[in-house]
Design a protein around this motif. Structure first.
Motif, mmCIF file in Angstrom:
data_model
loop_
_atom_site.group_PDB
_atom_site.id
_atom_site.type_symbol
_atom_site.label_atom_id
_atom_site.label_comp_id
_atom_site.label_asym_id
_atom_site.label_seq_id
_atom_site.Cartn_x
_atom_site.Cartn_y
_atom_site.Cartn_z
ATOM 1 N N ALA A 130 0.739 -0.982 0.174
ATOM 2 C CA ALA A 130 0.001 -0.042 -0.054
ATOM 3 C C ALA A 130 0.732 1.284 0.095
ATOM 4 C CB ALA A 130 -0.771 -0.105 1.185
ATOM 5 N N GLU A 131 1.979 1.460 0.661
ATOM 6 C CA GLU A 131 3.023 2.427 0.675
ATOM 7 C C GLU A 131 3.680 2.608 -0.583
ATOM 8 O OE1 GLU A 131 4.350 2.986 5.264
ATOM 9 O OE2 GLU A 131 4.535 0.864 4.703
ATOM 10 N N GLY A 132 3.911 1.580 -0.934
ATOM 11 C CA GLY A 132 4.830 1.400 -2.375
ATOM 12 C C GLY A 132 4.134 1.259 -3.629
ATOM 13 N N VAL A 133 2.681 1.484 -3.379
ATOM 14 C CA VAL A 133 2.093 1.216 -4.926
ATOM 15 C C VAL A 133 2.129 2.156 -5.888
ATOM 16 C CG1 VAL A 133 0.101 2.662 -4.115
ATOM 17 C CG2 VAL A 133 -0.414 0.549 -5.334
ATOM 18 N N ASP A 134 2.982 3.251 -5.883
ATOM 19 C CA ASP A 134 3.363 4.143 -6.823
ATOM 20 C C ASP A 134 4.412 3.408 -7.655
ATOM 21 O OD1 ASP A 134 1.221 5.895 -6.720
ATOM 22 O OD2 ASP A 134 2.213 7.020 -4.986
ATOM 23 N N TYR A 135 5.482 3.058 -6.847
ATOM 24 C CA TYR A 135 6.383 2.683 -7.460
ATOM 25 C C TYR A 135 5.963 1.112 -8.385
ATOM 26 C CZ TYR A 135 10.077 5.387 -5.489
ATOM 27 O OH TYR A 135 10.917 6.432 -4.974
ATOM 28 N N LEU A 136 5.176 0.347 -7.617
ATOM 29 C CA LEU A 136 4.774 -0.800 -8.349
ATOM 30 C C LEU A 136 3.849 -0.692 -9.524
ATOM 31 C CD1 LEU A 136 3.085 -2.688 -5.086
ATOM 32 C CD2 LEU A 136 5.169 -3.438 -6.471
ATOM 33 N N ALA A 137 3.031 0.534 -9.468
ATOM 34 C CA ALA A 137 2.518 1.020 -10.779
ATOM 35 C C ALA A 137 3.506 1.389 -12.026
ATOM 36 C CB ALA A 137 1.549 2.246 -10.354
ATOM 37 N N GLN A 138 4.648 1.963 -11.581
ATOM 38 C CA GLN A 138 5.522 2.350 -12.557
ATOM 39 C C GLN A 138 6.138 0.895 -13.315
ATOM 40 O OE1 GLN A 138 8.331 5.551 -11.383
ATOM 41 N NE2 GLN A 138 6.968 6.018 -9.741
ATOM 42 N N LEU A 139 6.552 0.188 -12.235
ATOM 43 C CA LEU A 139 7.321 -0.992 -12.632
ATOM 44 C C LEU A 139 6.214 -1.984 -13.459
ATOM 45 C CD1 LEU A 139 8.626 -2.156 -9.260
ATOM 46 C CD2 LEU A 139 10.176 -1.657 -11.547
ATOM 47 N N ILE A 140 5.165 -2.036 -13.386
ATOM 48 C CA ILE A 140 4.045 -2.921 -14.066
ATOM 49 C C ILE A 140 3.678 -2.123 -15.249
ATOM 50 C CG2 ILE A 140 1.672 -3.823 -13.857
ATOM 51 C CD1 ILE A 140 1.824 -3.867 -11.059
ATOM 52 N N ALA A 141 3.726 -0.952 -15.417
ATOM 53 C CA ALA A 141 3.345 0.068 -16.668
ATOM 54 C C ALA A 141 4.448 -0.373 -17.743
ATOM 55 C CB ALA A 141 3.268 1.268 -16.274
ATOM 56 N N LYS A 142 5.517 -0.441 -17.234
ATOM 57 C CA LYS A 142 6.980 -0.487 -18.006
ATOM 58 C C LYS A 142 7.208 -2.156 -18.538
ATOM 59 C CE LYS A 142 11.703 0.762 -18.502
ATOM 60 N NZ LYS A 142 11.457 1.758 -19.914
ATOM 61 N N HIS A 143 7.039 -2.967 -17.322
ATOM 62 C CA HIS A 143 7.383 -4.233 -17.556
ATOM 63 C C HIS A 143 6.621 -5.415 -17.882
ATOM 64 C CE1 HIS A 143 11.609 -2.861 -16.963
ATOM 65 N NE2 HIS A 143 11.074 -2.138 -15.897
ATOM 66 N N HIS A 144 5.213 -5.099 -17.946
ATOM 67 C CA HIS A 144 4.223 -6.226 -17.525
ATOM 68 C C HIS A 144 4.026 -7.032 -18.901
ATOM 69 C CE1 HIS A 144 1.888 -3.050 -20.224
ATOM 70 N NE2 HIS A 144 1.181 -4.030 -20.570
ATOM 71 N N ARG A 145 4.520 -6.776 -20.069
ATOM 72 C CA ARG A 145 4.619 -7.606 -21.112
ATOM 73 C C ARG A 145 5.611 -8.635 -20.998
ATOM 74 N NH1 ARG A 145 3.369 -2.502 -23.030
ATOM 75 N NH2 ARG A 145 1.531 -2.312 -24.338
ATOM 76 N N ASP A 146 6.661 -8.391 -20.102
ATOM 77 C CA ASP A 146 7.916 -9.640 -20.367
ATOM 78 C C ASP A 146 8.051 -10.066 -18.902
ATOM 79 O OD1 ASP A 146 8.681 -8.171 -22.747
ATOM 80 O OD2 ASP A 146 9.305 -6.621 -21.688
ATOM 81 N N ILE A 147 7.381 -9.720 -17.768
ATOM 82 C CA ILE A 147 7.658 -10.341 -16.659
ATOM 83 C C ILE A 147 6.520 -9.866 -15.663
ATOM 84 C CG2 ILE A 147 9.103 -8.373 -15.512
ATOM 85 C CD1 ILE A 147 10.692 -10.731 -14.325
#
Length: 260
Positions: free
Chosen positions: A163-180
């Protein structure tokens, strides 16, 4: 939100919790020992028993030979981990969960590569050791883990909870969701799940689904013996397992979000 099913992985450290996760509708189990220590390598007996029941869910086994937040392992500890992999794979493990760092808090490429080679094609998740690395290099580290062959990264977004790190998680998922797969985990509850799913746009999430202070309250999983003897400091507190009602509520929320 997503046209894909959002899957729940439940981390468990007992047979009873594994059965509760399946009954509640989880998609996968991360099998550990000693969740109060952050999760350690499970026994082969527990895995073998679950496979013989049988438990229909895929079971990914934690590979963590000791407690501690450094994730810096000696050669002897790595050899123990590789031996555990052989035993767990022989008894039906569907995948593994592992992470190793250098003293400088960078990904230990050599030890990760050796574990990946020893997985013999079974999927491996890099666990929250990722959250101890420098967030400034998070995208480079994801690329590195992808090149090493990891299929998932379990992360709380460099914070103590997802919950505290959700913004970083969103960035990671947006950039890498097609590959991992970037899988949020740590501190996910029924009360904060919808917001985490909405902001992160994840397709998988990870939770222990414990609940001891709500309408889903359940009695401790083990009996408290009326004596002054304990087997360790953690035994002072009651032991709670996965709550089937909490799993079911999380799956219901995720299913509703999948349709948006």
């Amino acid at each position: 939100m997503s046209s894909h099913e959002i899957k729940l992985e439940v981390c468990v450290d007992s047979i009873k919790s594994a059965l509760a996760a399946e009954e509640g509708g989880a998609a996968r189990i991360e099998l550990c020992a000693a969740l109060q220590e952050g999760g350690l390598t499970p026994t082969t007996g527990t895995l073998k028993t679950l496979k013989e029941l049988p438990l229909a869910l895929p079971i990914c086994c934690m590979l963590r030979p000791r407690r501690g937040t450094d994730f810096v392992y000696s050669e002897e500890e790595l050899q123990a981990t590789l031996t555990d992999m052989d035993l767990l794979r022989t008894h039906g493990a569907d995948g593994f969960v592992f992470g190793a760092l250098t003293p400088e808090r960078t990904i230990d490429v050599d030890k990760c590569r050796r574990v990946m080679e020893h997985s013999y094609g079974l999927p491996v998740t890099f666990h929250r050791a990722f959250d101890l690395t420098d967030h400034k290099f998070m995208h480079e580290n994801v690329e590195l883990l992808k090149e090493l062959g990891f299929k998932r990264i379990l992360s709380s977004g460099f914070r103590s909870s997802a919950a505290e790190g959700v913004d970083y998680l969103a960035q990671l998922i947006a950039k890498h969701h097609r590959d991992i797969i970037i899988m949020p985990g740590a501190g996910i509850k029924v009360s904060n799940l919808e917001e985490i799913l909405t902001v992160s746009r994840c397709l998988e999430f990870h939770a222990s689904a414990l609940d001891t202070a709500s309408e889903d309250y359940s009695a401790p999983t083990t009996t408290r013996m009326d004596c002054d003897v304990t087997m360790g400091k953690q035994d002072i507190d009651p032991y709670y397992g996965t709550n089937v009602n909490v799993v079911r509520k999380m799956v219901t929320i995720a299913s509703a979000m999948s349709c948006r």
